[in-house]
Design a protein around this motif. Structure first.
Motif, PDB file in Angstrom:
ATOM      1  N   PRO A 266       0.826  -1.232   0.163  1.00 44.90           N
ATOM      2  CA  PRO A 266       0.062  -0.159   0.236  1.00 44.90           C
ATOM      3  C   PRO A 266       0.805   1.262   0.007  1.00 44.90           C
ATOM      4  CG  PRO A 266      -0.809  -1.678   1.529  1.00 44.90           C
ATOM      5  CD  PRO A 266       0.472  -2.287   1.186  1.00 44.90           C
ATOM      6  N   GLY A 267       0.430   2.182  -0.872  1.00 44.37           N
ATOM      7  CA  GLY A 267       1.150   3.419  -0.903  1.00 44.37           C
ATOM      8  C   GLY A 267       2.364   3.456  -1.930  1.00 44.37           C
ATOM      9  N   CYS A 268       2.676   2.334  -2.619  1.00 47.67           N
ATOM     10  CA  CYS A 268       3.776   2.260  -3.672  1.00 47.67           C
ATOM     11  C   CYS A 268       3.431   3.036  -4.684  1.00 47.67           C
ATOM     12  CB  CYS A 268       4.215   0.981  -3.823  1.00 47.67           C
ATOM     13  SG  CYS A 268       2.956   0.238  -5.013  1.00 47.67           S
ATOM     14  N   THR A 269       4.519   3.750  -5.411  1.00 48.59           N
ATOM     15  CA  THR A 269       4.501   4.303  -6.574  1.00 48.59           C
ATOM     16  C   THR A 269       4.610   3.671  -7.833  1.00 48.59           C
ATOM     17  OG1 THR A 269       6.571   5.104  -6.455  1.00 48.59           O
ATOM     18  CG2 THR A 269       5.248   6.595  -5.385  1.00 48.59           C
ATOM     19  N   VAL A 270       3.999   3.860  -8.900  1.00 48.25           N
ATOM     20  CA  VAL A 270       4.019   3.280 -10.015  1.00 48.25           C
ATOM     21  C   VAL A 270       4.496   4.232 -11.109  1.00 48.25           C
ATOM     22  CG1 VAL A 270       3.211   1.839 -11.948  1.00 48.25           C
ATOM     23  CG2 VAL A 270       2.660   1.662  -9.250  1.00 48.25           C
ATOM     24  N   CYS A 271       5.362   4.064 -12.284  1.00 50.54           N
ATOM     25  CA  CYS A 271       5.847   5.038 -13.045  1.00 50.54           C
ATOM     26  C   CYS A 271       4.742   5.333 -14.249  1.00 50.54           C
ATOM     27  CB  CYS A 271       7.193   4.667 -13.726  1.00 50.54           C
ATOM     28  SG  CYS A 271       6.988   3.152 -14.871  1.00 50.54           S
ATOM     29  N   ASP A 272       4.852   6.320 -14.922  1.00 52.05           N
ATOM     30  CA  ASP A 272       3.802   6.460 -16.060  1.00 52.05           C
ATOM     31  C   ASP A 272       3.904   5.438 -17.179  1.00 52.05           C
ATOM     32  OD1 ASP A 272       2.609   8.438 -14.633  1.00 52.05           O
ATOM     33  OD2 ASP A 272       3.909  10.050 -15.279  1.00 52.05           O
ATOM     34  N   ASP A 273       5.291   5.349 -17.615  1.00 59.46           N
ATOM     35  CA  ASP A 273       5.591   4.463 -18.863  1.00 59.46           C
ATOM     36  C   ASP A 273       6.427   3.258 -18.230  1.00 59.46           C
ATOM     37  OD1 ASP A 273       6.066   3.566 -21.266  1.00 59.46           O
ATOM     38  OD2 ASP A 273       6.951   5.524 -22.354  1.00 59.46           O
ATOM     39  N   PRO A 274       6.278   2.257 -18.238  1.00 66.76           N
ATOM     40  CA  PRO A 274       6.967   1.101 -17.899  1.00 66.76           C
ATOM     41  C   PRO A 274       7.797   0.868 -19.047  1.00 66.76           C
ATOM     42  CG  PRO A 274       4.664   0.507 -17.325  1.00 66.76           C
ATOM     43  CD  PRO A 274       4.643   1.929 -18.115  1.00 66.76           C
ATOM     44  N   SER A 275       7.441   1.081 -20.157  1.00 67.04           N
ATOM     45  CA  SER A 275       8.329   0.722 -21.261  1.00 67.04           C
ATOM     46  C   SER A 275       9.868   1.392 -21.477  1.00 67.04           C
ATOM     47  CB  SER A 275       7.323   1.044 -22.613  1.00 67.04           C
ATOM     48  OG  SER A 275       7.447   2.397 -22.983  1.00 67.04           O
ATOM     49  N   THR A 276       9.849   2.448 -20.659  1.00 68.03           N
ATOM     50  CA  THR A 276      11.154   3.142 -20.613  1.00 68.03           C
ATOM     51  C   THR A 276      12.165   2.653 -19.369  1.00 68.03           C
ATOM     52  OG1 THR A 276      10.139   4.965 -19.071  1.00 68.03           O
ATOM     53  CG2 THR A 276      10.269   5.278 -21.629  1.00 68.03           C
ATOM     54  N   TYR A 277      11.647   1.630 -18.686  1.00 66.79           N
ATOM     55  CA  TYR A 277      12.276   1.415 -17.449  1.00 66.79           C
ATOM     56  C   TYR A 277      12.708  -0.109 -17.619  1.00 66.79           C
ATOM     57  CZ  TYR A 277      10.594   5.148 -14.719  1.00 66.79           C
ATOM     58  OH  TYR A 277      10.600   6.305 -13.985  1.00 66.79           O
ATOM     59  N   GLY A 278      14.160  -0.401 -17.034  1.00 74.22           N
ATOM     60  CA  GLY A 278      14.617  -1.790 -17.068  1.00 74.22           C
ATOM     61  C   GLY A 278      14.054  -2.822 -16.185  1.00 74.22           C
ATOM     62  N   SER A 279      13.467  -2.398 -15.021  1.00 73.44           N
ATOM     63  CA  SER A 279      13.032  -3.002 -14.143  1.00 73.44           C
ATOM     64  C   SER A 279      11.556  -2.936 -13.791  1.00 73.44           C
ATOM     65  CB  SER A 279      13.936  -3.407 -12.840  1.00 73.44           C
ATOM     66  OG  SER A 279      13.311  -3.992 -11.803  1.00 73.44           O
ATOM     67  N   TRP A 280      10.890  -3.761 -13.613  1.00 74.55           N
ATOM     68  CA  TRP A 280       9.532  -3.600 -13.041  1.00 74.55           C
ATOM     69  C   TRP A 280       9.118  -3.103 -11.768  1.00 74.55           C
ATOM     70  CZ3 TRP A 280       5.019  -1.715 -13.638  1.00 74.55           C
ATOM     71  CH2 TRP A 280       3.885  -1.959 -12.643  1.00 74.55           C
ATOM     72  N   ASP A 281      10.051  -3.998 -10.536  1.00 78.22           N
ATOM     73  CA  ASP A 281       9.542  -4.012  -9.304  1.00 78.22           C
ATOM     74  C   ASP A 281      10.932  -4.076  -8.690  1.00 78.22           C
ATOM     75  OD1 ASP A 281      10.595  -6.552  -9.756  1.00 78.22           O
ATOM     76  OD2 ASP A 281       8.781  -7.547  -8.979  1.00 78.22           O
ATOM     77  N   GLY A 282      12.297  -4.019  -9.038  1.00 83.06           N
ATOM     78  CA  GLY A 282      13.419  -4.093  -8.566  1.00 83.06           C
ATOM     79  C   GLY A 282      14.329  -5.499  -8.927  1.00 83.06           C
ATOM     80  N   THR A 283      13.513  -6.463  -9.217  1.00 81.56           N
ATOM     81  CA  THR A 283      14.088  -7.651  -9.345  1.00 81.56           C
ATOM     82  C   THR A 283      13.688  -8.261 -10.891  1.00 81.56           C
ATOM     83  OG1 THR A 283      12.566  -8.702  -8.394  1.00 81.56           O
ATOM     84  CG2 THR A 283      14.409  -8.226  -7.067  1.00 81.56           C
ATOM     85  N   HIS A 284      12.500  -8.088 -11.079  1.00 85.04           N
ATOM     86  CA  HIS A 284      11.944  -8.396 -12.529  1.00 85.04           C
ATOM     87  C   HIS A 284      11.896  -7.569 -13.652  1.00 85.04           C
ATOM     88  CE1 HIS A 284       9.905 -11.021  -9.382  1.00 85.04           C
ATOM     89  NE2 HIS A 284      10.304 -11.859 -10.143  1.00 85.04           N
TER      90      HIS A 284
END
Length: 281
Positions: free
Chosen positions: A232-250
């Protein structure tokens, strides 16, 4: 599945109806390891993860169920068995417990032998085509970059910003694995075993992120240092396609697409691209 003209496989833990597995079955489960709890107990670690042993138990039971419906038919003869990626969590649990690096490095032969034993058993059950992925460059994973942050510039790869020692560890695992797969090919010349170089595919992104538009290569889209992804309270980016990691490990889907393309069409698979090994149906 899309590339080969197949339907998506069904997760074995969400359904038990035989008809649901007409196009295959997925035996993956969260935080699975190659080795079982006894192995870790012998290393002084008090964990009882789901292991490859557990997945093989499910697989055998599944095959018995299919055999009752397909009497006299080897249902694995024209199947593709994707074995892993598995083994990374053996190392993750050990590193997160604070075990010294060289002690964790000594796990590698046991992890690879566990994978090889599974391949041997599956060949005995009639499987003739395998895809076996290597370890990911977890020195580039945001979770590792935070947990093992270093003040020494020499601990980082100057080109990518990744933790160099952990990536060398993954490279070592992959060398041992590829050598073992080579021995299995010699032992079973009638069996196709494709090594999927997930490490090389991901490093192609970290070494040239702007080429693919994955500009936040060393950051996670979901979660941050104080609130992990899914809490609860975690943030999510606007555009995952520009990131290397989804959650820090995957990795994100954008990264997995690069991996899939590299394995299907080359150059990140051997001895042949998977699409040439298993032509579309």
């Amino acid at each position: 599945a899309q590339e080969l003209g197949l339907a998506n496989v069904t997760a074995i833990r969400t359904s038990t109806a035989p008809a649901d597995f007409e196009h295959g079955a997925n035996f993956a489960i969260i935080s699975a390891t190659a080795n079982n709890g006894s192995f870790f107990a012998g290393k002084g670690m008090d964990i009882t993860p789901f292991s490859l042993d557990t997945q093989m138990i499910w697989f055998r039971a599944h095959m018995q169920q299919l055999a009752q419906q397909n009497t006299g038919t080897n249902v694995l003869a024209d199947a593709l068995v994707a074995l892993g990626e598995i083994g990374g969590n053996d190392y993750n649990f050990a590193f997160s417990s604070g075990m010294p690096r060289e002690r964790v490095r000594a796990f590698v032969p046991a992890v690879v032998e566990k994978l090889a034993a599974a391949v041997e058993e599956l060949i005995g059950m009639g499987a003739r085509a395998f895809m076996v992925p290597g370890n990911l460059p977890f020195g580039c994973a945001p979770l590792y970059l935070r947990r093992f942050r270093s003040a020494r510039a020499g601990d980082y790869d100057a080109r990518t910003g990744c933790l160099a020692w952990f990536n060398r560890f993954a490279e070592y695992h992959n060398r041992v694995l590829t050598a073992r797969l080579g021995a299995l090919r010699l032992r079973h010349p009638d069996v196709t075993i494709v090594y999927a170089d997930w490490y090389g595919a991901m490093m192609s992104i970290f070494q040239a992120p702007e080429r693919l538009g994955i500009t936040n290569t060393l950051l996670s889209c979901c979660g941050n240092q104080t609130v992990p992804c899914g809490r609860p309270g975690c943030t999510v980016c606007d555009d995952p396609s520009t990131y290397g990691s989804w959650d820090g490990t995957h990795p994100t889907e954008a990264v997995y697409k690069v991996i899939a393309d590299g394995v299907l069409h080359g150059p990140h698979s051997s001895p042949l691209p998977l699409a040439k090994t298993c032509p579309p149906s």
